[in-house]
Design an enzyme around this catalytic site. Structure first.
Site, PDB file in Angstrom:
ATOM      1  N   GLY A   1      25.565  13.037 -30.815  1.00 18.09           N
ATOM      2  CA  GLY A   1      26.663  13.116 -31.765  1.00 18.09           C
ATOM      3  C   GLY A   1      27.113  11.731 -32.187  1.00 18.09           C
ATOM      4  N   CYS A   2      27.904  11.692 -33.244  1.00 14.63           N
ATOM      5  CA  CYS A   2      28.336  10.401 -33.789  1.00 14.63           C
ATOM      6  C   CYS A   2      29.269   9.662 -32.827  1.00 14.63           C
ATOM      7  CB  CYS A   2      28.989  10.602 -35.154  1.00 14.63           C
ATOM      8  SG  CYS A   2      30.235  11.910 -35.217  1.00 14.63           S
ATOM      9  N   PHE A   3      30.315  10.345 -32.350  1.00 12.61           N
ATOM     10  CA  PHE A   3      31.207   9.691 -31.387  1.00 12.61           C
ATOM     11  C   PHE A   3      30.469   9.290 -30.107  1.00 12.61           C
ATOM     12  CE2 PHE A   3      34.778  11.997 -33.631  1.00 12.61           C
ATOM     13  CZ  PHE A   3      35.458  10.864 -34.043  1.00 12.61           C
TER      14      PHE A   3
END
Length: 345
Positions: free
Chosen positions: A148-150
């Site tokens: 995921g991005c985070f």
């Protein structure tokens, strides 16, 4: 090599298409969509007029398996968990950009994502695609769970200190901000211009689905780590993530020593740029690129560390890292097709 993209009309799928159009080892990209099949792709994305004349193809597993060599899944959560098992018989390598293959424990996935998990045999075959940390496993994987991005920003920021055993396993606080494109292309009240512009808000307090992904990976590095504190905020910009991470050193060290740990850790990682001591990155400095920029310092009064990690959420946080993993899986240079200069200003 013929590349397939399922979910080509979403932001992640469109970004993969942008990269693979000029990738030196992609001969053709075939685009698939369940919502817009038959439509011209440049009707969904007019910025691609004269760059592609493709039509979106229906999602039919047998047909897809017979016409491609490699598949990117850029569909929302719930699609990959249903489709990936159907590709098992065809031995097609897949990189999934959703969260469906990231969480190894099905009950944990179902708790945080509020939907049924992928079959366990699929989860067991999936390798977590944090490129800089899992290169060797990625090389031989059939399925990649693209991070995921985070988690990408956070884990790249934490890895040098977690893996060196330098920080208190009970004290990790993450304060993260994201641009609006992270919510996807589907319109919603929460990402409506009038709701986001001139505004700054926290969301999914203690409920963000990336929490177990971060914790799972950190505990794989060091099983002594306790649950983290992770908060996410929406800021009025299109792209970008800044994760500010606070933790505590076990033993005293100064900012120069910290910077040296990070620099040595990432010395062979082209896409991670560690700032000089006293310098901290901004999201604009990685915009449109696959770079992760990291700055680190310590407050010697408290022995607490501040790590600042920034990425473009659609590139290093999604499509860029997916293509980096594609390169690793195929024995190519990690930078192939990804040497974009950040767009500035």
């Amino acid at each position: 090599m013929k590349i397939g993209i399922i979910g080509a009309t979403g932001y992640g799928g469109a970004e993969i298409m942008r990269i693979m159009r000029t990738h030196p080892y992609a001969d053709e990209c075939i685009l698939y969509s369940s919502s817009d099949e038959g439509a011209r792709y440049d009707a969904a994305y007019p910025h691609l007029v004269k760059l592609t004349d493709q039509h979106l193809q229906p999602i039919e597993v047998k047909r897809i398996a017979n016409e491609i060599d490699f598949l990117f899944m850029a569909a929302p959560p719930g699609i990959s968990s249903r489709l990936t098992p159907q590709f098992d018989a065809y031995d097609i390598p897949i990189i999934d950009l959703s969260g469906d293959l990231r969480i190894q424990n099905p009950s944990v996935y179902e708790k945080w994502y509020k939907r049924e998990a992928a079959p366990e045999h699929v989860l067991q075959k999936a390798v977590y695609g944090l490129s800089e940390l899992n290169r060797e496993d990625i090389k031989t994987a059939q399925y990649i769970a693209n991070p995921g991005c985070f988690p990408t920003a956070v884990l790249l920021g934490l890895a040098p200190l977690v893996k060196s055993g330098s920080i208190n396993e009970s004290f990790v606080i993450i304060d993260a901000k994201t641009g609006v494109s992270g919510a996807g292309r589907k319109p919603s009240m929460g990402t409506h211009f009038s709701e986001v512009n001139d505004n700054f808000k926290i969301y999914k307090v203690n409920e963000h689905q990336h929490t177990p992904e971060i914790e799972q990976t950190v505990k794989q590095w060091n099983s002594a780590f306790k649950p983290i504190t992770f908060s996410t905020h929406l800021v009025p910009m299109t792209r970008g993530i800044m994760a500010t991470i606070y933790t505590e050193l076990k033993d005293s060290m100064d900012a120069e020593q910290l910077q040296l740990i990070f620099s040595k850790f990432y010395k062979d990682s082209y896409f991670v740029r560690v700032r000089e001591t006293g310098s901290f990155p901004a999201t604009k400095e990685v915009y449109g690129s696959n770079f992760c920029d990291i700055g680190v310092t310590v407050d010697e009064r408290t022995n607490r560390v501040t790590i600042v990690s920034v990425i473009d959420n659609l590139m290093k946080g999604a499509a860029g890292q997916a293509v980096q993993n594609f390169n690793i899986m195929n024995g190519l240079s990690e930078t192939a097709g990804l040497e974009f200069t950040p767009i500035y200003p």
